[in-house]
Write a protein that holds these residues in place. Structure first.
Motif, PDB file in Angstrom:
ATOM      1  N   LEU A  97       1.222  -1.347   0.198  1.00 11.68           N
ATOM      2  CA  LEU A  97      -0.194   0.369  -0.079  1.00 11.68           C
ATOM      3  C   LEU A  97       0.844   1.209  -0.037  1.00 11.68           C
ATOM      4  O   LEU A  97       1.592   1.497   1.079  1.00 11.68           O
ATOM      5  CB  LEU A  97      -0.320  -0.063   1.490  1.00 11.68           C
ATOM      6  CG  LEU A  97      -2.506  -0.933   1.626  1.00 11.68           C
ATOM      7  CD1 LEU A  97      -2.898  -0.838   2.531  1.00 11.68           C
ATOM      8  CD2 LEU A  97      -2.549  -0.866   0.008  1.00 11.68           C
ATOM      9  N   GLU A 102      -2.506   4.078   2.257  1.00 15.36           N
ATOM     10  CA  GLU A 102      -3.201   3.428   3.235  1.00 15.36           C
ATOM     11  C   GLU A 102      -3.383   3.896   3.696  1.00 15.36           C
ATOM     12  O   GLU A 102      -4.817   2.663   4.585  1.00 15.36           O
ATOM     13  CB  GLU A 102      -1.143   3.001   3.416  1.00 15.36           C
ATOM     14  CG  GLU A 102      -1.248   2.193   4.855  1.00 15.36           C
ATOM     15  CD  GLU A 102       0.170   2.060   5.251  1.00 15.36           C
ATOM     16  OE1 GLU A 102       0.264   0.967   6.006  1.00 15.36           O
ATOM     17  OE2 GLU A 102       0.787   2.766   6.333  1.00 15.36           O
ATOM     18  N   ALA A 106      -6.100   0.641   4.695  1.00 15.19           N
ATOM     19  CA  ALA A 106      -5.460  -0.709   5.379  1.00 15.19           C
ATOM     20  C   ALA A 106      -6.342  -1.179   6.777  1.00 15.19           C
ATOM     21  O   ALA A 106      -6.327  -2.227   6.857  1.00 15.19           O
ATOM     22  CB  ALA A 106      -4.199   0.136   5.949  1.00 15.19           C
ATOM     23  N   LEU A 124       0.504  -5.579   5.428  1.00 14.74           N
ATOM     24  CA  LEU A 124       0.369  -4.819   4.872  1.00 14.74           C
ATOM     25  C   LEU A 124       1.757  -4.269   4.840  1.00 14.74           C
ATOM     26  O   LEU A 124       2.760  -3.648   5.708  1.00 14.74           O
ATOM     27  CB  LEU A 124      -0.392  -3.832   5.006  1.00 14.74           C
ATOM     28  CG  LEU A 124      -1.703  -4.907   5.426  1.00 14.74           C
ATOM     29  CD1 LEU A 124      -2.487  -4.314   6.013  1.00 14.74           C
ATOM     30  CD2 LEU A 124      -2.290  -5.411   4.223  1.00 14.74           C
ATOM     31  N   GLU A 126       4.246  -1.188   3.683  1.00 14.54           N
ATOM     32  CA  GLU A 126       3.706   0.295   3.304  1.00 14.54           C
ATOM     33  C   GLU A 126       4.865   1.120   2.398  1.00 14.54           C
ATOM     34  O   GLU A 126       6.073   0.420   2.427  1.00 14.54           O
ATOM     35  CB  GLU A 126       3.973   0.827   4.268  1.00 14.54           C
ATOM     36  CG  GLU A 126       3.468   2.745   4.023  1.00 14.54           C
ATOM     37  CD  GLU A 126       3.683   3.831   5.289  1.00 14.54           C
ATOM     38  OE1 GLU A 126       4.829   4.085   5.225  1.00 14.54           O
ATOM     39  OE2 GLU A 126       3.282   4.103   6.451  1.00 14.54           O
ATOM     40  N   THR A 144       0.101  -5.466  -4.721  1.00 12.12           N
ATOM     41  CA  THR A 144       0.031  -4.137  -4.679  1.00 12.12           C
ATOM     42  C   THR A 144      -1.670  -2.527  -5.235  1.00 12.12           C
ATOM     43  O   THR A 144      -1.599  -3.299  -5.968  1.00 12.12           O
ATOM     44  CB  THR A 144       1.689  -3.384  -4.668  1.00 12.12           C
ATOM     45  OG1 THR A 144       2.409  -1.741  -4.190  1.00 12.12           O
ATOM     46  CG2 THR A 144       2.072  -2.840  -6.196  1.00 12.12           C
TER      47      THR A 144
END
Length: 314
Positions: A97, A102, A106, A124, A126, A144
């Motif tokens: 993300l 995000e 998320a 997850l 970032e 992604t």
């Protein structure tokens, strides 16, 4: 190639040490050296260089490492899926993300995954969108979220949504709210922007190129928080997407910011590898993310964000 040799090679590269890899793998260091020598002979390439600071891969070793990580991941995924076939989705699934998206996705995805996919371990990650896409190509991420800009070899894109882009101005600047402003008008203001490799900056540069315009930023700042802080304190203006501004949009910009929609937008997409199929857990998370987006769009919970052509619809 022998999977055991690939496993040993990957561990040595990641540990940057033959001795540490030996401990991690519970394999004698002499056996590791022998296996790597055999692999180098098989490939007719020097793969590792031993230095006083540690073991580092050669250029050929770096190329092999990317493939080896993907191969081992696919073997692990295939083994897990076969062993658990017929049951509910389980095992690890990873999603990248970008920082800006995000906050939008998320938490909702995590909550939905806990409720609907309790046996799936969701990872997850970032990062910058182009780095996340590279991780998908390398097999280090299942998928992604990123931005549609130009085709990427080996990547399959599925549209998620389209978001508006805004000129973000300090309230004290005197900029009055507009229904819409052209990018040409926006670049007349002193701007702080993200760096050229970011997806947002590339959208801005593409819009400027189409209008035969250029811009010189006062500063290049990748941190979203810092960008907003600089603008809130009245030092400059910036350009940001709707996904980064949901709090401000829902409070009409508050007292410190003025948000003006620009005549540009961007498409947000979900990317997977063309060559590395998703496992059962990854497929379940892919479908769950589609549902999360579909629900948010149907309920109009995201301001300045709407369906893309071909995106999930209610």
């Amino acid at each position: 190639m022998d999977l055991r040799q690939l496993k040993y090679f990957v561990k040595i590269v990641e540990q940057r040490s033959m001795s540490r890899a030996s401990v991690e793998l519970h394999v004698a260091q002499s056996a590791l050296s022998s296996q790597i020598a055999s692999l180098e002979t098989r490939l007719r390439q020097k793969l590792l260089i031993r230095r006083s600071t540690g073991v580092v891969p050669t250029e050929a070793g770096q190329a092999l490492y990317k493939h080896a990580v993907a191969i081992l991941r696919q073997v692990e995924r295939a083994t897990h899926d076969v062993e658990r076939s017929g049951g509910e989705p389980s095992g690890p699934a990873s999603l990248g993300l970008p920082v800006v998206v995000e906050d939008l996705l998320a938490l909702d995805l995590f909550v939905a995954a806990r409720a609907r996919l309790p046996q799936v371990t969701l990872h997850l990650s970032e990062g910058m969108s182009y780095l996340l896409k590279e991780m998908v190509l390398q097999g280090r991420l299942d998928m992604t979220v990123t931005y549609q800009f130009e085709p990427s070899p080996g990547i399959v894109e599925h549209p998620l949504f389209t978001e508006m882009i805004y000129l973000v101005s300090p309230a004290k600047s005197g900029v009055k709210p507009h229904k819409e402003m052209s990018l040409a008008q926006a670049v007349q203001y002193p701007l702080v922007l993200s760096s050229p490799q970011t997806a947002m900056r590339r959208v801005v540069q593409a819009g400027l190129a189409a209008a035969n315009l250029t811009v010189t930023a006062l500063a290049e700042i990748d941190s979203l928080k810092t960008l907003v802080d600089v603008v809130e304190q009245g030092h400059a203006h910036t350009v940001l997407p709707a996904s980064a501004l949901q709090r401000q949009l829902k409070t009409d910009g508050g007292d410190s910011l003025v948000l003006t929609p620009l005549d540009i937008s961007r498409n947000v997409v979900l990317c997977t590898s063309e060559h590395l199929p998703l496992g059962v857990a990854g497929t379940a998370v892919y479908e769950l993310l589609e549902d999360v987006v579909r629900k948010a769009l149907k309920e109009r919970r995201w301001l300045g964000i709407g369906p893309s052509t071909g995106s999930p619809s209610g």
